[in-house]
Every structure is written in C-alpha cells, then in structure tokens.
Design an enzyme around this catalytic site. Sequence first.
Site, PDB file in Angstrom:
ATOM      1  N   SER A  96      36.351-118.070 -15.429  1.00 32.24           N
ATOM      2  CA  SER A  96      36.037-117.030 -16.413  1.00 32.24           C
ATOM      3  C   SER A  96      34.873-116.137 -16.012  1.00 32.24           C
ATOM      4  CB  SER A  96      35.745-117.664 -17.775  1.00 32.24           C
ATOM      5  OG  SER A  96      36.905-118.267 -18.304  1.00 32.24           O
ATOM      6  N   GLU A 101      18.254-126.921 -36.726  1.00 33.28           N
ATOM      7  CA  GLU A 101      19.357-127.359 -37.583  1.00 33.28           C
ATOM      8  C   GLU A 101      19.406-128.880 -37.711  1.00 33.28           C
ATOM      9  OE1 GLU A 101      24.262-127.135 -37.777  1.00 33.28           O
ATOM     10  OE2 GLU A 101      23.176-126.346 -36.036  1.00 33.28           O
ATOM     11  N   HIS A 159      42.198-114.752 -18.544  1.00 35.40           N
ATOM     12  CA  HIS A 159      43.141-115.552 -17.752  1.00 35.40           C
ATOM     13  C   HIS A 159      44.055-116.278 -18.726  1.00 35.40           C
ATOM     14  CE1 HIS A 159      41.006-119.153 -18.998  1.00 35.40           C
ATOM     15  NE2 HIS A 159      39.878-118.508 -18.707  1.00 35.40           N
ATOM     16  N   HIS A 214      27.280-118.469 -21.873  1.00 32.06           N
ATOM     17  CA  HIS A 214      28.519-118.881 -21.214  1.00 32.06           C
ATOM     18  C   HIS A 214      29.061-117.723 -20.370  1.00 32.06           C
ATOM     19  CE1 HIS A 214      32.489-121.226 -21.393  1.00 32.06           C
ATOM     20  NE2 HIS A 214      31.570-122.092 -20.982  1.00 32.06           N
TER      21      HIS A 214
END
Length: 503
Positions: free
Chosen positions: A78, A206, A352, A143
């Site tokens: 990616s 959190e 992809h 990412h």
Amino acid sequence: MAKEMLTSAIKMKPNTGVAKNVILFIGDGLGVSTLNAARIYRGQKNNKTGEETVLEWEKFPYAAFSKIYGADKQIPDSAQTATAILGGVKVNYKTVGVTDAVPGEGCDKLLELGEAGKVISVLRKALSEGKSTGVVTSTRLTHATPAATYAHSAHRNWESDVDVIDEARGKCHDIAYQLIHNNSDIQVLLGGGRRAFYPANYSDPETGRTDVNKRNDTNNLVDDWLNIQREKNRKHKFVWKKDDFDNIDVNNVDYVLGLFSPSHMAYEIERDKTGNGEPSLSEMTSKAINILKRNKDKGFFLLVEGGLIDIAHHDSLAKKALEETLQFEEAVKVAASMTNQEDTLLIVTADHSHPFSLAGYTKRGNPVLGLVDEESARIEPPLDKKPYTALVYGNGPGYKADRENLTGVDTAADNYIQQSAVPLEYETHSAEDVGIFSQGPMSHLFHGVHEQHYIAHVIQYAACIGDYRENCDREERSTSGSTVPEVLRWLLLASFLASRIET
C-alpha cells in the site's frame, strides 16, 4: 434499465472547468471482487436480491481501470500504491514518498539524494497554491496510505522512532515526527495511531494504560503540535474521543488533530458510538469538509481512506471487509451531498485488490455471506462432498488441510474466517486492476485503462496545481467549464446584458 442508461449517456457532456476542490477516496484493498460482493451485500441488507444494487460511486459518470504494479513489484504494497496515486510516480516496495532511486530501508540513499529523492504529494502541491487540506482515515494516521500525503520514508513501518532500524535511527526521522514537525500546516488530520505520538510509559488518555505508547525519544508529539499551533496563533483543537469531536465548532477552528485510538480505529460493526467512543468514517468526512470548505477563495484537497477494508481482508474476515466498504460508501455519499460537481472533483479508487472471490454458479439472491446453494453446488460438485461458501480467499489464515465441513456453521458471523486455498498467517494482496470512478471537473480524463500514477497527474491538471500549474489551459477552461447547456448559457448572458442596458 438499459434504455434509461443509454439515454443518460447520450446526454452526458464533460465538465472541463477548473477543480476548485478535490476529494480523493481510496478504499484500501477495495478491488472489483470486493465491490461486487459489497454491492450484493448492500442490496440484501435492504431485503433485495442484491445483484441489481448500485453503489454511490457507480452513479458517477466516468470510470476507468488502474494498473497497480510497482517499480519493483508485480503485486505491490500500500505504500507503493499510495505514493503512485498521490505522488504521480511508481516506487519501490514499502517505501513512501520517495523515488524509485531509494531502496527499501535505504535511509543513507535518501539522505544522499536529498530533495531529489523525495516525491511531493498532490496534497502538498495543493497547500502551496493556498488550498486548505485534510487527511481522514480509519487506520493509523501514520499508516501507508495517509503517510503518502506528507512523509518521505525509506520504509513504511518507520511510524515511530522505535520502529526505525538501528542504522537509520537518528538520521532519518520517523513518520509521526515528520507529520507534526514538517506538516503542521495540514488543517484537518483525523484517524487512529496515538501510540506513535506519545512517549513510552505515557498514560494513554482513553485507556489510562502506560504500555501502549511507543516513543523512546521522550517527544510528546501531541504537545508539540499544540505548541506549534499556539505559536502561529492558529485556532486549533486536539480531540481523542467522539464527544469532543462532535463538539468541534467548524466555524471557529482552522486546525484539528484527532487521534481516536492507540492503533487503527475500530471496525464499524464494533465501534463504540457513545461519547467516549469514536466517530465513523462518514462523520469524520463531514466534519473535515465543513472545516475545509470555509476556504472560499482557493478551495481544498481532502484525502479519505477506508483503510479497514484491507485490514479485514488480511485476516480473511469477509463480513467486516464488506461492512467497512459500506461505511466507505456512506462517506462518499456525504461528500457528494455536501459539494457541487460543478467545481469539485470526486475520485473513488482503490490502491490494490485481494485474492478474494465470489464463486460457485450461485442462484440469484443467494446470501453473499452464505453457502453456495445446494442446487448450484450440484452443477460442479465439490470433490470432498462438503458444502462451501461463495466467498473464498486464495490464501490466508482460513486454510485447513482437512477442509472443515460447514454444515450448521454460521458463516455470516462477524468474526467468521473464510476458507482459503493456501495457508498463510495473513492473506496477501493481488495483482488485478482496480476501478477509478469520478465526477466533476475533468473527470472525463478517466476513460480507459491507466497506469496508477496517472491519477495524480489528472488531479494536478484538473485543479491547475503542481506540475500543471502553468500548463492546464486555465483561462480557456475557466470560461468553458460549466456543464450548463450552451443554449441556456446564451439565454442567461442575453438576460444579463438586457438588464444592464435597461439600467
């Protein structure tokens, strides 16, 4: 139905105007096989047979195919594909925002090349023209796909300083550092991945846990971002939960950083929708557009990634992949409803595909998450005489040497792992071409089979930025871009001139 489609196609005229705004949607892993299965799944959730369903981007007037191979890979990762889509060139495996002269983990080569080794994204080129910009993703903001909008890294995995290999640490900055210290001018950043921004042993806001954050350099990048915004006197907001996200006043903030989870955000069907939970992809898209569209003069560029489609596929979780595709569709619907295709170029594509298939001569309306119906299974009977699902993977974690008998198994369960032909811990990508769907200014330039990096060139030409700033026929297009019929344009002009004469 066919006649109606033909009539619509005959009347279709290209919009040759300049794109003031560009919204690029990347469905990570959203290959044609996933589109098909999601289309049927959407219809069946609405009590239809499913095959006749039309997804939001399938309503767009123009479509094409994208060839996804990388500079060194027949089947890419990616980071390669995102750099191609956003940067306009094909690059090497697992590199992001650098040219193909930089090998994987080639920090020294990147340093040697300097600026010549970097690929500048369409987002950065939009910023240089005064456009507002944003990145929305359901994965970590560091990412592969979101990183291609801002980072230059010899390896996509270098998300935090501890992820950088020893020989590169201290020489090549990690991706999270680059986002905060080199790209603080990106106005909207919404996604997951807090762990790369906070020091190790820092209490997560959190969970309260001190074992989830990663940084060893003691940098608190969230504090760094806040300090940068204060120093520049910008109206800004950092949020990490849905309550604070919902309460953002879009008319009184210019810069937003939202980090809603330590790693990737939750799958839509598992998402905590309370105030302490996370916003959906469509909600983040809406918020981003409302902030960015305030740039009335120059417009904006926004990347929206449906990243969890890919994450689910890698675990062979077909239902979650399809649910994520439908949430991705909701985000596209939101964008289409909030913008005007006269001045906004919308592009929906994938980076992809996956070795994911819908097969078996199934009858019309067969449950897409179910078994191949008995009648259809008799057309080509399985040699092991066991029932099988219509959705299968070519490789992945669902392999068993003695294939499981699926009689009585709930194959539509949220965490059901589809069967696969080859045993792998994680399922891989596949080489097939992926779709490009578009509407708005210059969307007709997507018209056949294209190299994947062509997408970045169309974006720049359509918006008159970057490589095509001085070579986009701007003056001619600014007067001829409207899709209003020619006769109506002349009538409007005549009416305007008449009113001027009367005055």
